[in-house]
Design a protein around this motif. Structure first.
Motif, PDB file in Angstrom:
ATOM      1  N   LEU A  97       5.050   2.642 -14.005  1.00 28.61           N
ATOM      2  CA  LEU A  97       3.725   2.845 -14.571  1.00 28.61           C
ATOM      3  C   LEU A  97       2.955   1.535 -14.574  1.00 28.61           C
ATOM      4  CD1 LEU A  97       4.662   5.077 -17.661  1.00 28.61           C
ATOM      5  CD2 LEU A  97       4.020   5.821 -15.356  1.00 28.61           C
ATOM      6  N   GLU A  98       1.682   1.635 -14.236  1.00 32.17           N
ATOM      7  CA  GLU A  98       0.773   0.490 -14.265  1.00 32.17           C
ATOM      8  C   GLU A  98      -0.503   0.885 -15.009  1.00 32.17           C
ATOM      9  OE1 GLU A  98       0.882  -2.617 -13.240  1.00 32.17           O
ATOM     10  OE2 GLU A  98       2.765  -2.648 -12.095  1.00 32.17           O
ATOM     11  N   MET A  99      -0.997  -0.017 -15.858  1.00 36.72           N
ATOM     12  CA  MET A  99      -2.258   0.225 -16.548  1.00 36.72           C
ATOM     13  C   MET A  99      -3.414  -0.181 -15.640  1.00 36.72           C
ATOM     14  SD  MET A  99      -3.498  -0.983 -20.331  1.00 36.72           S
ATOM     15  CE  MET A  99      -3.475  -2.728 -19.927  1.00 36.72           C
ATOM     16  N   VAL A 100      -4.419   0.676 -15.528  1.00 37.19           N
ATOM     17  CA  VAL A 100      -5.565   0.453 -14.648  1.00 37.19           C
ATOM     18  C   VAL A 100      -6.823   0.448 -15.501  1.00 37.19           C
ATOM     19  CG1 VAL A 100      -6.770   1.229 -12.587  1.00 37.19           C
ATOM     20  CG2 VAL A 100      -4.325   1.654 -12.819  1.00 37.19           C
ATOM     21  N   HIS A 101      -7.742  -0.482 -15.217  1.00 38.52           N
ATOM     22  CA  HIS A 101      -8.943  -0.642 -16.038  1.00 38.52           C
ATOM     23  C   HIS A 101     -10.109   0.213 -15.570  1.00 38.52           C
ATOM     24  CE1 HIS A 101      -7.934  -4.561 -18.351  1.00 38.52           C
ATOM     25  NE2 HIS A 101      -6.819  -3.951 -17.994  1.00 38.52           N
ATOM     26  N   SER A 102     -10.092   0.711 -14.336  1.00 39.83           N
ATOM     27  CA  SER A 102     -11.201   1.523 -13.833  1.00 39.83           C
ATOM     28  C   SER A 102     -10.700   2.380 -12.686  1.00 39.83           C
ATOM     29  CB  SER A 102     -12.380   0.644 -13.376  1.00 39.83           C
ATOM     30  OG  SER A 102     -12.037  -0.071 -12.207  1.00 39.83           O
ATOM     31  N   LEU A 103     -11.563   3.266 -12.208  1.00 36.15           N
ATOM     32  CA  LEU A 103     -11.224   4.155 -11.098  1.00 36.15           C
ATOM     33  C   LEU A 103     -11.783   3.655  -9.773  1.00 36.15           C
ATOM     34  CD1 LEU A 103     -11.800   7.646 -12.786  1.00 36.15           C
ATOM     35  CD2 LEU A 103      -9.638   6.416 -12.461  1.00 36.15           C
TER      36      LEU A 103
ATOM     37  N   SER B 213      -5.621  -3.616  -6.561  1.00 36.00           N
ATOM     38  CA  SER B 213      -4.912  -4.558  -7.423  1.00 36.00           C
ATOM     39  C   SER B 213      -3.670  -3.917  -8.029  1.00 36.00           C
ATOM     40  CB  SER B 213      -5.841  -5.049  -8.535  1.00 36.00           C
ATOM     41  OG  SER B 213      -6.960  -5.735  -7.986  1.00 36.00           O
ATOM     42  N   CYS B 214      -3.789  -2.653  -8.413  1.00 36.30           N
ATOM     43  CA  CYS B 214      -2.649  -1.934  -8.984  1.00 36.30           C
ATOM     44  C   CYS B 214      -1.528  -1.796  -7.957  1.00 36.30           C
ATOM     45  CB  CYS B 214      -3.118  -0.567  -9.474  1.00 36.30           C
ATOM     46  SG  CYS B 214      -1.806   0.498 -10.066  1.00 36.30           S
ATOM     47  N   ILE B 215      -1.884  -1.474  -6.716  1.00 39.84           N
ATOM     48  CA  ILE B 215      -0.873  -1.321  -5.664  1.00 39.84           C
ATOM     49  C   ILE B 215      -0.221  -2.657  -5.348  1.00 39.84           C
ATOM     50  CG2 ILE B 215      -0.530  -0.693  -3.237  1.00 39.84           C
ATOM     51  CD1 ILE B 215      -2.737   1.380  -3.584  1.00 39.84           C
ATOM     52  N   ARG B 216      -0.993  -3.722  -5.367  1.00 42.83           N
ATOM     53  CA  ARG B 216      -0.436  -5.058  -5.103  1.00 42.83           C
ATOM     54  C   ARG B 216       0.592  -5.433  -6.172  1.00 42.83           C
ATOM     55  NH1 ARG B 216      -2.837  -8.141  -1.181  1.00 42.83           N
ATOM     56  NH2 ARG B 216      -1.809  -9.964  -2.056  1.00 42.83           N
ATOM     57  N   ARG B 217       0.308  -5.123  -7.433  1.00 42.67           N
ATOM     58  CA  ARG B 217       1.279  -5.409  -8.489  1.00 42.67           C
ATOM     59  C   ARG B 217       2.554  -4.599  -8.281  1.00 42.67           C
ATOM     60  NH1 ARG B 217      -3.447  -4.895 -11.688  1.00 42.67           N
ATOM     61  NH2 ARG B 217      -2.750  -2.865 -12.467  1.00 42.67           N
ATOM     62  N   PHE B 218       2.391  -3.346  -7.881  1.00 33.92           N
ATOM     63  CA  PHE B 218       3.570  -2.503  -7.641  1.00 33.92           C
ATOM     64  C   PHE B 218       4.422  -3.053  -6.501  1.00 33.92           C
ATOM     65  CE2 PHE B 218       5.137   0.827  -4.763  1.00 33.92           C
ATOM     66  CZ  PHE B 218       6.138   1.372  -5.551  1.00 33.92           C
ATOM     67  N   VAL B 219       3.780  -3.432  -5.386  1.00 37.10           N
ATOM     68  CA  VAL B 219       4.513  -3.926  -4.224  1.00 37.10           C
ATOM     69  C   VAL B 219       5.192  -5.254  -4.532  1.00 37.10           C
ATOM     70  CG1 VAL B 219       4.254  -4.749  -1.852  1.00 37.10           C
ATOM     71  CG2 VAL B 219       3.090  -2.670  -2.579  1.00 37.10           C
ATOM     72  N   CYS B 220       4.539  -6.115  -5.301  1.00 30.92           N
ATOM     73  CA  CYS B 220       5.147  -7.401  -5.637  1.00 30.92           C
ATOM     74  C   CYS B 220       6.405  -7.230  -6.479  1.00 30.92           C
ATOM     75  CB  CYS B 220       4.146  -8.278  -6.391  1.00 30.92           C
ATOM     76  SG  CYS B 220       2.763  -8.865  -5.368  1.00 30.92           S
TER      77      CYS B 220
ATOM     78  N   GLY C 243       8.643  -3.931  -3.983  1.00 27.92           N
ATOM     79  CA  GLY C 243       8.733  -3.971  -2.538  1.00 27.92           C
ATOM     80  C   GLY C 243       7.755  -3.028  -1.862  1.00 27.92           C
ATOM     81  N   SER C 244       7.552  -3.259  -0.566  1.00 31.46           N
ATOM     82  CA  SER C 244       6.615  -2.442   0.201  1.00 31.46           C
ATOM     83  C   SER C 244       7.272  -1.120   0.591  1.00 31.46           C
ATOM     84  CB  SER C 244       6.180  -3.197   1.456  1.00 31.46           C
ATOM     85  OG  SER C 244       5.315  -2.399   2.240  1.00 31.46           O
ATOM     86  N   PRO C 245       6.646   0.001   0.311  1.00 29.18           N
ATOM     87  CA  PRO C 245       7.249   1.294   0.661  1.00 29.18           C
ATOM     88  C   PRO C 245       7.074   1.624   2.136  1.00 29.18           C
ATOM     89  CG  PRO C 245       5.144   1.640  -0.420  1.00 29.18           C
ATOM     90  CD  PRO C 245       5.387   0.154  -0.437  1.00 29.18           C
ATOM     91  N   VAL C 246       7.856   2.583   2.576  1.00 32.46           N
ATOM     92  CA  VAL C 246       7.711   3.094   3.941  1.00 32.46           C
ATOM     93  C   VAL C 246       6.500   4.007   4.034  1.00 32.46           C
ATOM     94  CG1 VAL C 246       8.829   4.444   5.766  1.00 32.46           C
ATOM     95  CG2 VAL C 246      10.181   2.902   4.332  1.00 32.46           C
ATOM     96  N   GLU C 247       6.258   4.795   2.971  1.00 34.14           N
ATOM     97  CA  GLU C 247       5.150   5.758   3.019  1.00 34.14           C
ATOM     98  C   GLU C 247       4.669   6.050   1.606  1.00 34.14           C
ATOM     99  OE1 GLU C 247       4.084   9.985   5.297  1.00 34.14           O
ATOM    100  OE2 GLU C 247       6.142   9.225   5.225  1.00 34.14           O
TER     101      GLU C 247
END
Length: 335
Positions: free
Chosen positions: A53-59, A66-73, A76-80
């Motif tokens: 789960l990641e908190m997001v400030h806007s849509l 930015s949310c995806i970058r935090r997840f990947v860091c 790791g980078s997903p396949v799909e």
């Protein structure tokens, strides 16, 4: 029923190799004397069913990236990626793909990473993450008081909810041993259901190679349990056993979208998208308002048309209509 997609069967792969992503909210948090909106981005591993789960400030698209970058860091980078057709997801996919094509260091460290969108109007095709949205909301329960938490407290709160959901059992409790426990997503992330080392999982004394081999044996044991206990459960097919005719190019259909009363959108199928099992599950429909992509569950095929023979015998304007002129039934009307 459709067979399970490959993303659900990625055995022995790193968790979060195949990811479904969705937003839910908004939640009100306290900021000074006012309340502001926050959303939660849910990432789920489609294989071991873990959540992040990641908190997001806007849509906005920028906030989504930015949310995806935090997840990947962190994971790791997903396949799909898999998601619905929200505009911020489409914008993030387009911008990140442009960065890769231009050789810029992007979120997708793997240039082969794909992003798959389910058809519009088909939330049931995203049930893998929609169901976990409900699980997270249940884990949050009545403990969340709207407008009483600040950003830091909400971040802590959603991470606790994430931990609760990742300890849920994927299988039934084994009966071989009282000490055994059900398989959970945390087994693949932390080595046990609650992150505390269990007896028998402590790293053995010896060289680093011995410790590495010991950890690999434990992970392989979890995957073997996944194959024996969890896979047979998700492979069950309990409905839709009868074969039906595939939607074909040229079919006249009614689109069963949520529209106004007595307003039915009619169109003609100009392309059909087959799944790996050979069945058509999506179609491209041309309507008076444009071209739409819809699942076949939202298309009602009109099986009464005008055959070629009756079309040739149709009288021109001004001619008398004979008594034997009729409109015949045709299962495959011409486009």
């Amino acid at each position: 029923m459709a067979p399970l997609p490959l993303a659900r069967l990625a055995v022995y792969n790193r968790p979060f190799s195949y990811v479904g992503v969705d937003y839910f909210g908004p939640l009100l948090v306290k900021q000074g004397r006012s309340n502001v909106k926050r959303w939660i981005a849910l990432f789920t591993c489609l294989t071991v069913r873990a959540v992040h789960l990641e908190m997001v400030h806007s849509l906005t698209t920028a906030s989504c990236i930015s949310c995806i970058r935090r997840f990947v860091c962190r994971l790791g980078s997903p396949v799909e990626f898999f998601s619905d057709n929200a505009t911020n997801f489409h914008g993030a996919e387009r911008i990140l793909r442009e960065q890769i094509n231009n050789g810029i260091q992007a979120t997708f460290t793997n240039s082969n990473t794909k992003w798959t969108f389910i058809p519009p109007g088909a939330p049931h095709m995203g049930g893998a993450w929609e169901r976990l949205v409900r699980s997270v909301k249940t884990a949050m329960g009545d403990a969340y008081t709207e407008g009483k938490l600040n950003d830091e407290e909400l971040q802590t709160f959603i991470e606790e909810a994430e931990s609760i959901v990742n300890t849920r059992p994927l299988t039934y409790l084994p009966i071989e041993s009282i000490e055994s426990e059900a398989l959970t997503p945390n087994h693949f992330l932390l080595g046990s259901s609650n992150g505390v080392k269990l007896p028998g999982i402590d790293i053995v004394q010896g060289t680093s190679q011995d410790a590495w081999n010991h950890i690999q044996r434990q992970l392989n044991r979890f995957w073997q349990r996944w194959l024996k206990e969890y896979l047979p459960v998700i492979r069950r097919q309990i409905k839709w056993f009868d074969e039906t005719r595939n939607v074909q190019v040229g079919d006249v259909v009614l689109i069963a979208d949520e529209t106004k009363r007595n307003r039915w959108i009619r169109g003609r199928v100009i392309d059909s998208i087959k799944a790996q099992d050979g069945h058509v599950r999506q179609a491209i429909v041309k309507t008076s308002g444009g071209v739409l992509r819809r699942p076949v569950s939202k298309l009602a095929v009109i099986d009464v048309g005008i055959s070629a023979a009756s079309e040739a015998n149709r009288p021109h304007p001004g001619e008398n209509v004979s008594a034997d002129t009729s409109i015949e039934r045709s299962d495959n009307p011409e486009p």
